[in-house]
Design a protein around this motif. Structure first.
Motif, PDB file in Angstrom:
ATOM      1  N   GLY A 172       0.770  -1.224   0.058  1.00 14.91           N
ATOM      2  CA  GLY A 172       0.019   0.001  -0.038  1.00 14.91           C
ATOM      3  C   GLY A 172       0.914   1.394   0.006  1.00 14.91           C
ATOM      4  O   GLY A 172       0.316   2.237  -0.664  1.00 14.91           O
ATOM      5  N   ILE A 173       1.705   1.364   0.775  1.00 13.01           N
ATOM      6  CA  ILE A 173       2.939   2.418   0.894  1.00 13.01           C
ATOM      7  C   ILE A 173       3.545   2.625  -0.459  1.00 13.01           C
ATOM      8  O   ILE A 173       3.373   3.611  -1.136  1.00 13.01           O
ATOM      9  N   GLN A 174       3.887   1.668  -1.255  1.00 15.78           N
ATOM     10  CA  GLN A 174       4.282   1.793  -2.638  1.00 15.78           C
ATOM     11  C   GLN A 174       3.397   2.384  -3.622  1.00 15.78           C
ATOM     12  O   GLN A 174       3.816   3.096  -4.385  1.00 15.78           O
ATOM     13  N   ASN A 175       2.250   1.814  -3.447  1.00 21.40           N
ATOM     14  CA  ASN A 175       1.073   2.117  -4.516  1.00 21.40           C
ATOM     15  C   ASN A 175       0.868   3.754  -4.056  1.00 21.40           C
ATOM     16  O   ASN A 175       0.648   4.473  -4.953  1.00 21.40           O
ATOM     17  N   GLN A 192      -7.608   3.816  -3.092  1.00 21.52           N
ATOM     18  CA  GLN A 192      -7.225   3.078  -4.220  1.00 21.52           C
ATOM     19  C   GLN A 192      -6.037   1.866  -4.136  1.00 21.52           C
ATOM     20  O   GLN A 192      -6.055   0.871  -4.194  1.00 21.52           O
ATOM     21  N   ALA A 193      -5.143   2.870  -3.388  1.00 21.47           N
ATOM     22  CA  ALA A 193      -3.865   1.916  -3.094  1.00 21.47           C
ATOM     23  C   ALA A 193      -4.108   0.777  -2.221  1.00 21.47           C
ATOM     24  O   ALA A 193      -3.614  -0.337  -2.267  1.00 21.47           O
ATOM     25  N   ALA A 194      -5.127   1.006  -1.318  1.00 18.26           N
ATOM     26  CA  ALA A 194      -5.321  -0.041  -0.141  1.00 18.26           C
ATOM     27  C   ALA A 194      -6.099  -1.182  -0.974  1.00 18.26           C
ATOM     28  O   ALA A 194      -5.702  -2.396  -0.484  1.00 18.26           O
ATOM     29  N   THR A 195      -7.031  -0.773  -1.707  1.00 22.63           N
ATOM     30  CA  THR A 195      -7.347  -2.042  -2.443  1.00 22.63           C
ATOM     31  C   THR A 195      -6.622  -2.796  -3.388  1.00 22.63           C
ATOM     32  O   THR A 195      -6.882  -4.028  -3.416  1.00 22.63           O
ATOM     33  N   LEU A 196      -5.674  -2.217  -4.019  1.00 26.22           N
ATOM     34  CA  LEU A 196      -4.770  -2.892  -4.822  1.00 26.22           C
ATOM     35  C   LEU A 196      -3.920  -3.990  -3.756  1.00 26.22           C
ATOM     36  O   LEU A 196      -3.447  -4.878  -4.058  1.00 26.22           O
ATOM     37  N   ALA A 197      -3.534  -3.147  -2.981  1.00 26.26           N
ATOM     38  CA  ALA A 197      -2.601  -3.835  -1.649  1.00 26.26           C
ATOM     39  C   ALA A 197      -3.338  -5.292  -1.322  1.00 26.26           C
ATOM     40  O   ALA A 197      -2.785  -6.245  -1.134  1.00 26.26           O
TER      41      ALA A 197
END
Length: 426
Positions: free
Chosen positions: A341-344, A374-379
């Protein structure tokens, strides 16, 4: 040994109003308190970042914006012991006296040629005396206090864990593994104090959703209407609640906020997405306190490399990264997913600039909150960028660490350019 509980207590403190102009009021108050005569002049020597972040923001309880009223109030109210809550309890008489100082043209502001991003030098003059206070590096860190050229001993509050107490660099360079272990293993009773900040920030969010503050970003996103394209879903509720708090704060609401790493907007960006999501998911106070601790510590960790004041938007980038971590934690994500999530989030937000404190901060915070979700969803689906992608490195710590290089090497002239653009409108 790193004491992350001490870091939390130092970096999470209440403030009323935007911290840059309030820090100016604090510095002026420190100097004014040394004089017993009527003030005849105030000279401010400020770093560019202080000027940039104080030009367009609302000052609580005044209906006015910017440096002049903040500085004049510091000279009048003389409550430096309240630190970043110095304007709390402002009266109509005090406001009138401050405006009289402005009307009499007793205030002068100059740009200080200093490498220090956060620098405030306040020289206050009376008929027979002059006092000087210098605050630097952090918003309440006094580095000089003198009267008529004679230094005054600076008294630190015993046991005070406020922003002016210096911690070692190692306290901020702790790994994500160390942060995660702390969050998971620390007793709830040690973290319970964070819930007071949660109540404080939720209160100003609710106020922003009720009132017509600033650009009304949060309020308009939350209202159902023919011209609102946002749905009534979890993501939009989280974004609207977060933006609304910034709407109110930037427009001069007198309600306090719980700051993170010296910024109220960072505190809002880092905590309100976590607070609102926990509410919608029905999470316990224990879970909420741990998620807030994680979000704040990750925010502080990123800010250690970006800088206390920076050409990059700390609320958007550091606050967004922190919020993303807290969101993933609430969703039951693992440490590896938090790293994803941090990377995203950094891949999405790394170019967001800071062009001062003002109403459009709510827009940036809403953008950052959306990116965090959004980044959390991907993570949570174990998706993240690779080291083939831009400023992203294979190890998340390297990605975070190189944000410092981006600021110092790539954006060295950005602050000056932004400030010149802003001043060209005056």
């Amino acid at each position: 040994m790193v004491n992350l509980l001490e870091v939390l207590k130092k970096e999470i403190v209440p403030a009323e109003g935007c911290t840059e102009p309030i820090a100016v009021a604090y510095a002026v108050s420190l100097a004014a308190e040394l004089l017993e005569e009527e003030i005849t002049g105030i000279q401010l020597f400020l770093s560019g970042n202080i000027i940039k972040n104080a030009m367009g923001v609302g000052i609580p309880g005044t209906g006015q914006t910017g440096l002049p009223i903040a500085a004049a109030l510091g000279a009048v109210i003389r409550r430096s012991h309240r630190k970043l809550e110095i304007l709390s309890g402002l009266t109509a008489v005090e406001l009138s006296q401050a405006n009289a100082i402005i009307d009499r043209k007793l205030l002068a502001v100059e740009l200080k040629d200093t490498p220090e991003k956060l620098y405030i030098e306040a020289r206050v003059q009376s008929a027979n005396h002059r006092a000087t206070a210098v605050v630097a590096k952090e918003h309440t860190n006094i580095v000089l206090l003198e009267k008529d050229g004679i230094p005054i001993n600076i008294q630190k509050d015993k046991g005070d864990c406020g922003e002016d107490e210096q911690l070692s660099p190692e306290d901020y360079a702790v790994s994500l593994e160390g942060i995660y272990e702390f969050v998971c293993t620390t007793a709830f009773t040690d973290l319970e104090f964070l819930l007071e900040g949660a109540r404080m920030n939720k209160a100003i969010s609710d106020e922003g959703l009720r009132g017509d503050y600033g650009l009304q970003v949060g309020k308009k996103m939350s209202q159902r209407s023919a011209v609102n394209l946002f749905g009534n879903d979890v993501a939009n509720s989280v974004i609207a609640a977060t933006a609304a708090a910034s709407d109110a704060r930037m427009d001069g609401s007198a309600m306090p906020v719980m700051t993170t790493a010296g910024s109220g907007n960072q505190g809002i960006a880092a905590t309100l997405p976590v607070i609102k999501l926990a509410e919608l998911m029905g999470k316990s106070d224990d879970m909420l306190a741990r998620a807030i601790a994680l979000s704040n510590l990750v925010t502080v960790h990123v800010k250690h490399y970006i800088g206390r004041l920076s050409p990059l938007c700390g609320s958007g980038i550091a606050g967004g990264v922190g919020a993303n971590s807290g969101i993933i934690y609430l969703m039951g994500g693992s440490l590896d997913q938090i790293k994803h999530g941090i990377q995203n989030t950094i891949a999405s937000l790394s170019g967001m600039i800071c062009d001062g404190a003002k109403s459009t901060c709510a827009l940036k915070i809403s953008t950052a909150t959306n990116a965090a979700i959004q980044a959390a969803t991907l993570a949570m689906n174990n998706i993240s960028p690779t080291d083939n992608d831009g400023v992203i490195f294979e190890k998340v710590e390297d990605t975070i660490r190189n944000m410092e290089r981006l600021v110092q090497e790539g954006l060295a002239a950005t602050d000056e350019t932004i400030l010149n653009i802003m001043l060209s409108k005056a």
